[in-house]
Design a protein around this motif. Sequence first.
Motif, PDB file in Angstrom:
ATOM      1  N   ASN A  48       0.802  -1.227   0.000  1.00 56.16           N
ATOM      2  CA  ASN A  48       0.000   0.000   0.000  1.00 56.16           C
ATOM      3  C   ASN A  48       0.831   1.273   0.000  1.00 56.16           C
ATOM      4  O   ASN A  48       0.327   2.324   0.342  1.00 56.16           O
ATOM      5  N   VAL A 106      -4.565   7.723  -9.353  1.00 56.56           N
ATOM      6  CA  VAL A 106      -4.075   7.267  -8.047  1.00 56.56           C
ATOM      7  C   VAL A 106      -3.957   8.463  -7.112  1.00 56.56           C
ATOM      8  O   VAL A 106      -3.502   9.537  -7.517  1.00 56.56           O
ATOM      9  N   LYS A 126      -4.261   5.804  -1.380  1.00 53.37           N
ATOM     10  CA  LYS A 126      -5.656   5.825  -0.946  1.00 53.37           C
ATOM     11  C   LYS A 126      -6.383   4.667  -1.609  1.00 53.37           C
ATOM     12  O   LYS A 126      -6.517   4.624  -2.842  1.00 53.37           O
ATOM     13  N   PRO A 127      -6.848   3.696  -0.806  1.00 60.50           N
ATOM     14  CA  PRO A 127      -7.536   2.557  -1.417  1.00 60.50           C
ATOM     15  C   PRO A 127      -8.921   2.941  -1.916  1.00 60.50           C
ATOM     16  O   PRO A 127      -9.600   3.770  -1.325  1.00 60.50           O
ATOM     17  N   ASN A 128      -9.301   2.360  -3.004  1.00 59.27           N
ATOM     18  CA  ASN A 128     -10.624   2.609  -3.577  1.00 59.27           C
ATOM     19  C   ASN A 128     -11.201   1.269  -4.039  1.00 59.27           C
ATOM     20  O   ASN A 128     -10.734   0.698  -5.012  1.00 59.27           O
ATOM     21  N   GLY A 136      -3.977  -1.419  -0.408  1.00 57.17           N
ATOM     22  CA  GLY A 136      -4.264  -0.187  -1.137  1.00 57.17           C
ATOM     23  C   GLY A 136      -3.676  -0.152  -2.530  1.00 57.17           C
ATOM     24  O   GLY A 136      -4.219   0.490  -3.439  1.00 57.17           O
ATOM     25  N   THR A 139      -5.483  -0.709  -5.921  1.00 55.18           N
ATOM     26  CA  THR A 139      -6.039   0.417  -6.689  1.00 55.18           C
ATOM     27  C   THR A 139      -5.086   0.802  -7.814  1.00 55.18           C
ATOM     28  O   THR A 139      -5.512   1.076  -8.943  1.00 55.18           O
ATOM     29  N   ARG A 142      -5.309  -1.872 -10.533  1.00 56.32           N
ATOM     30  CA  ARG A 142      -6.542  -1.752 -11.316  1.00 56.32           C
ATOM     31  C   ARG A 142      -6.420  -0.638 -12.353  1.00 56.32           C
ATOM     32  O   ARG A 142      -6.796  -0.801 -13.521  1.00 56.32           O
ATOM     33  N   LEU A 143      -5.871   0.507 -11.924  1.00 60.27           N
ATOM     34  CA  LEU A 143      -5.754   1.646 -12.836  1.00 60.27           C
ATOM     35  C   LEU A 143      -4.683   1.403 -13.902  1.00 60.27           C
ATOM     36  O   LEU A 143      -4.841   1.809 -15.066  1.00 60.27           O
ATOM     37  N   SER A 321      -5.117   4.882   6.137  1.00 60.91           N
ATOM     38  CA  SER A 321      -6.285   5.558   5.577  1.00 60.91           C
ATOM     39  C   SER A 321      -7.218   6.065   6.674  1.00 60.91           C
ATOM     40  O   SER A 321      -8.127   6.845   6.408  1.00 60.91           O
TER      41      SER A 321
END
Length: 482
Positions: A48, A106, A126-128, A136, A139, A142-143, A321
């Motif tokens: 993270n 991100v 920042k996890p989403n 985290g 994220t 994924r992006l 977070s």
Amino acid sequence: MKPLQCDIAVLSAGTAGLAAAVTAAEGGASVIAIEKAAHTGGTALRANQIFGVESSLQRIRQYTLSKEEAFRIYMDFTQWAVNARLIKNLIDRSTGTLEWLEGMGVEFIDLTSHGPGGYYTAHIIKPNPPRPGLGGAATVIRLLTKRAEDMGVQIILKTTVKKILKEGGRIVGVVAENREGETIQVNCKAVILATGGFGGHHRAPFGIPGVVGDGLRMASEVGAEVTEGTMPPPRGGDYRASAGNLANPMISSFGHPHLMVNLDGERFINEEIAVTTPFGGNAVSLQKDRCAFRIYDEDMKEYFIRNGLDFPMGFGIAQASMPTTKIDRVEYEAEIKNIIDNSSNMVFVADSIKELAAKTGINPVNLKITLEEYNKCCETGRDSFFNKKARYLNPVKRPKFYASRTFGSTGTPEGIKINYKTEVLARDFAVIPGLYAAGMEVASNLYKDIYPNVLPGNAMGFSLGTGRIAAENAVEYVKLLR
């Protein structure tokens, strides 16, 4: 099956692999990324934080560490036994890598170090969706995956690369096999190896399944200089480091400079030093079975519940977070019950020192003597053995007693030999045309004997950085062949 064609084949779609695939596509190359797992991500799914120096977040926090200072700190820590030009490049580019990720969406929300004396270079992602824990960086994955797909990168999952093809001294492709047993050949002009290494290998704390040294083997087969490393495999155990356990208040409570003893029941270190894990790892590795135990008592447990953790480290990072050092009594005691019910082989709870010695295997006679000596040091406020600060001299007297087994893991990480351009080198240091390596595949070029967590976040940061450097140089190489 008809052979596939591309400019650059990236072997894996983990941290370095995705960074390389996206960067290569942004540079105008056609890219195929081949991933053994059923999803992208690799080790990053359990991380993270990302290394950076002179970032916008550091400026906002008025944290003034410079790139020049960071380079000096890193090289002093590793005693110049690493690729200095590559390290300098990675540090200098670190802010650009953060900004590159921010351009994809991100967000970085905080900074952290890895204990006292460390530098605040780890940028917390920042996890989403928002959640506590060390996931985290999922994220980021994924992006990056979305960006790769948007750029036309073909990502082939559930497929294992078996061989790198070399003709006329140059890399010309790879042969892979999917889970249905079908052979897939990819013809290309360059290959970027990013199959994971130290960061996800069985020798590392996280031990990602499926990372078994494929990249090292394939690189060696085409003449690369590789090392399998000298780091011993960590002992297993149900409390081995993991994303979940680092956020566990009971496990994190052992990050304090508690009394530490070896299997002979004797102290061997100023326990403050062990808070910096590479140094503690060195000291523990010299003990019998490379093993030691941290010990505290019921009074210390109550202190943690009342005041929070003085050294939250993994717990603090995992909670970044929603920053806190506080731990919940119910959660803490539920975990203690879980440990007792499941007869943990890494964390021990006992009603007496005699019982603790029996459970851990510590020499009971020497442990009793050590406790008497240590408690006397605590009473006088002077550690006559190792000069530990008085504020960390906490007696071990009141049942229950808590102990955590720790293992020393020091040595040279495995890796593929590269130059500062991430070009893979043969045993005579000649460049193997068209072959590049990135990520923890090249850990031996980045670390000496132990992970330099004095500048934290560099495992993921350098994986991203080497992936980008490899792609940029591979793109230039491909252009010369057109």
